[in-house]
Structure formats: structure tokens, C-alpha cells
Design an enzyme around this catalytic site. Structure first.
Site, mmCIF file in Angstrom:
data_model
loop_
_atom_site.group_PDB
_atom_site.id
_atom_site.type_symbol
_atom_site.label_atom_id
_atom_site.label_comp_id
_atom_site.label_asym_id
_atom_site.label_seq_id
_atom_site.Cartn_x
_atom_site.Cartn_y
_atom_site.Cartn_z
ATOM 1 N N ASP A 38 17.778 -42.731 -2.116
ATOM 2 C CA ASP A 38 17.249 -41.450 -1.660
ATOM 3 C C ASP A 38 18.265 -40.764 -0.749
ATOM 4 O OD1 ASP A 38 14.811 -41.697 -2.970
ATOM 5 O OD2 ASP A 38 13.779 -42.553 -1.235
ATOM 6 N N TYR A 45 4.660 -70.961 9.242
ATOM 7 C CA TYR A 45 3.338 -71.596 9.265
ATOM 8 C C TYR A 45 3.398 -73.005 9.847
ATOM 9 C CZ TYR A 45 0.885 -67.829 6.949
ATOM 10 O OH TYR A 45 0.309 -66.615 6.676
ATOM 11 N N GLU A 89 17.855 -48.365 -5.163
ATOM 12 C CA GLU A 89 17.051 -48.587 -3.946
ATOM 13 C C GLU A 89 15.608 -48.954 -4.264
ATOM 14 O OE1 GLU A 89 15.105 -46.018 -0.258
ATOM 15 O OE2 GLU A 89 16.814 -45.175 -1.342
#
EC number: 5.6.2.2
Length: 381
Positions: A268, A123, A215
Site C-alpha cells: 500500500d 503458555y 503485502e
């Protein structure tokens, strides 16, 4: 400052260093000043020119994996191959200027004794130089360029990590006078600070026997709510997906503070899950200059191919094009050990993926039992 300048001059004449140093603010400012002086010297020489910026190349062709001879930990590192940012090439001119603007901002930050997040830096740059910085990704890439040019860590540049990570379980943390009991912080656990210096100085105690990296945030919350860390004496940690620097540093600190605790990953069964595990285990090419600070000897607990029989066929999901892309990238890397490569091959050949949540077909309390059974049998790779 004079000694720091001499050190920096030696640094710029020595192209053997291919890792990011941990430096004090005066040392970083000195390296920035030397970069400016070298640029001005070439610009004002009898045959003036605009020098390119030599950056350690962050590419798969320039990356290698150390096979830890002294320790069990391996990590990605970058070799002595360089790329450039040039003001004279149209497609690189803006990137060349961005490097100088970020270096100028870092010099200002360090001179004021402050630290900023990458988001805060974006920013500020957006306000000061909107024609060069229009997205966060441009700032992130430029920070990596500055690290690759100066070869010092981003924290040395005055840039803090934005942490998403959480930790829970049998761990006492003492960041100052107060002691934080991570087993008594509710189902969200304790938020990991983005202040890397604070993580480096943490006092830690544990009676855990395992460190479990999860995860997914939702799976982590389920395990914390079920107090799995009491059933399996453990520390639970998550980065809510791809790991941020602060979470990786805390895990690295834990691995050094408690070297006898196995670090086990629950991800996963898909290419993205394996990529997340490998990032914790080896680091990433993009941060190859700093990977040695964050790598850990992580083992793959699950999900793996031998777990697929535990879930119904209808719970399997077809691989997406992005999954195939990640799989190809992993296959082309020399960091994968053979057992991981075999798992990845099975994923691609089956054309399917399995998510941890599929185990809930056995009930919401099954996940802890599933993990305990695998751990007791040392069923991890």
C-alpha cells in the site's frame, strides 16, 4: 561440553560481538551455564552484589545500517552499546527475573532435544510463573532480551518461528523426498514452515524471472487465482502484513539461491506499507542481532506516488494518527534511501493514503496488467 564452556567463557569476556551466533544446543547450554556461574560468583564474593544483566541495546540510537560493499544487500545492525536488566530497580526487577526464567526454560527444551513456538513457550511460562508472565508480548520481549544477552539466534535457543507466510508460483521445493510444486497448490499456495532449520536445508528450483513480495493476503490470493506467475514468470510470496521470521528467511534463501532474480515489493502507498518493505529489505531494530540472516535487496514496485493518478480521488483515504507516527519513525532513521524518503514526504504532505485494492476500479484483472507494465519498464526503486 568442556570445550563449549571454554568457548562460552571467551564469549562473555568479549564484548565486540554484536550479532546473534548460530549455535548447537551444547554451546547454548554452555553460555547459559556461564551466565549462571558469573551471577553466583558475584553473589558469593567477599563483597557480594547482585549483578546487572548486560544486553546489547535494541534502540534506534544503537542501530546502524550496513551499506553492503561486497553485496547489494544492506541491513540493520547493532553497535557496542549496552543496556541492563537489574533486580535492584523496581521498574526492571520483573524483567530481570523473566530473563532467567526464559533461559531456564530454553535450557530445559534444548536438553530434551525439543523445539517450541513462542506461543507454546508463553503458555508454559504462564502456568509455571503467572506472576511474571501475563501476556505474549512479555514473552516475546524477554526472548529478545535473552538473544541480546547470550547473542545467539532464537532458533538456537530452541524457539521456532510461527509462520503466517505463503508462497506460490514457479518454484519447486524439496524439503525431503517429496517435491512441492508451488504453482499447483491452489489459490492459497504453499504454507511456509516455521522450522527455520528446514528452510535452511530446502532444495529449490525455479524458472522464474522475478520474485514478488505482496503485502496483503487478499491481493496475493487474487494474483495466485489469476495465475499472474505465468503471465509474469515469477514467485509470489506474502507474510500477510508485517513479515514473520520464517517468511523473511525463505525470501533470504531465495535471494541467495537465485541472485539474478529481482525482488519486487507490492505494498500500500502509506507509511505502514513502506515500513513492511523496509523490514524485508533491512530487518528491524528489535531483531538487529539477527538481521543479517534475513535482509534482502528488495525493490519498491508499487504502490508509489506515480501510481496515484490511476485511481479516483474518492478512493484515497486520509492518513491516520498511527500512519503519522510510523512516518516520523521512518524519517528519523538513516536507513531510508533518498527516493523512499521523497515518497514518504509526499504521503505526509498529501495527508492521504492509497491501498492496492483501489486499482480494482479498472476491473479485477487489472492488477496483473499494472504490475507487468511497471516491470517491463523497470519502474521500481
Amino acid at each position: 561440553m568442556e570445550d563449549a564452556c571454554k568457548s562460552a567463557l571467551n564469549f562473555f569476556s568479549d564484548q565486540q560481538l554484536c550479532y546473534a551466533d548460530i549455535l548447537t544446543p551444547p554451546e547454548v547450554i554452555a553460555r547459559i551455564q556461564v551466565a549462571v556461574l558469573n551471577f553466583l560468583r558475584i553473589l558469593t564474593s567477599p563483597d557480594p552484589a547482585i549483578s546487572d544483566l548486560p544486553l546489547v541495546a535494541r534502540s534506534s540510537s544503537n542501530s546502524r545500517v550496513s551499506r553492503g560493499l561486497v553485496t547489494r544487500t544492506s541491513w540493520i545492525f547493532l553497535t557496542r552499546s549496552f543496556c541492563t536488566r537489574s533486580l535492584l530497580r523496581p521498574n526492571a526487577a520483573k524483567a530481570f527475573i523473566r530473563v532467567w526464567k526464559v533461559m531456564a526454560m530454553c535450557s530445559e527444551i534444548l536438553g530434551q532435544g525439543k523445539r517450541v513456538t513462542q506461543r507454546e513457550l508463553f503458555y508454559k511460562l504462564l502456568c509455571d510463573s503467572p506472576e511474571y508472565f501475563s501476556s505474549q508480548s512479555q514473552v516475546n520481549r524477554t526472548i529478545q532480551d535473552v538473544v541480546a544477552l547470550l547473542r545467539c539466534s532464537r532458533y538456537s535457543l530452541g524457539i521456532m518461528a510461527s509462520s503466517r507466510g505463503l508462497v506460490a508460483g514457479r518454484l519447486l521445493l524439496q524439503p525431503n523426498q517429496e517435491v512441492v510444486d508451488c504453482a499447483a497448490c491452489g489459490f492459497s499456495g504453499h504454507a511456509i514452515t516455521g522450522d527455520l532449520n528446514s528452510i535452511d536445508k530446502l532444495m529449490m528450483k525455479t524458472d522464474a524471472r522475478y520474485i514478488i513480495v505482496v503485502e496483503k493476503h487478499a491481493i496475493y490470493q487474487r494474483l495466485v487465482e489469476d495465475h499472474v506467475f505465468n503471465q509474469i514468470p515469477s514467485i509470489l510470496i506474502t507474510a500477510k502484513g508485517y513479515p514473520d521470521i520464517a517468511t523473511r528467511l525463505l525470501l533470504h534463501r531465495l535471494s541467495h539461491a537465485f541472485p539474478d532474480l529481482p525482488i519486487l515489493a507490492l505494498v500500500d502507498w502509506n507509511p505502514a506499507g513502506l515500513a513492511i518493505l523496509c523490514t524485508f529489505k533491512f530487518g528491524s531494530i528489535g531483531m538487529g542481532l539477527e538481521a543479517y540472516r534475513y535482509a534482502c535487496n528488495v525493490k519498491w514496485l508499487g504502490m508509489r506516488a506515480d501510481d496515484i493518478d490511476l485511481i479516483p480521488a474518492e478512493a484515497l483515504v486520509p492518513l491516520k494518527p498511527k500512519d503519522i507516527q510510523i512516518a516520523k519513525s521512518l524519517m528519523s532513521s538513516d536507513m531510508l534511501q533518498e527516493s523512499y524518503r521523497e515518497e514518504l514526504t509526499l504521503m505526509v504532505e498529501s495527508g492521504q493514503r492509497a491501498e492496492i485494492e483501489a486499482l480494482y476500479c479498472h476491473g479485477y484483472d487489472y492488477l496483473g496488467k499494472f504490475m507487468a507494465k511497471k516491470i517491463v519498464r523497470a519502474n521500481y526503486i
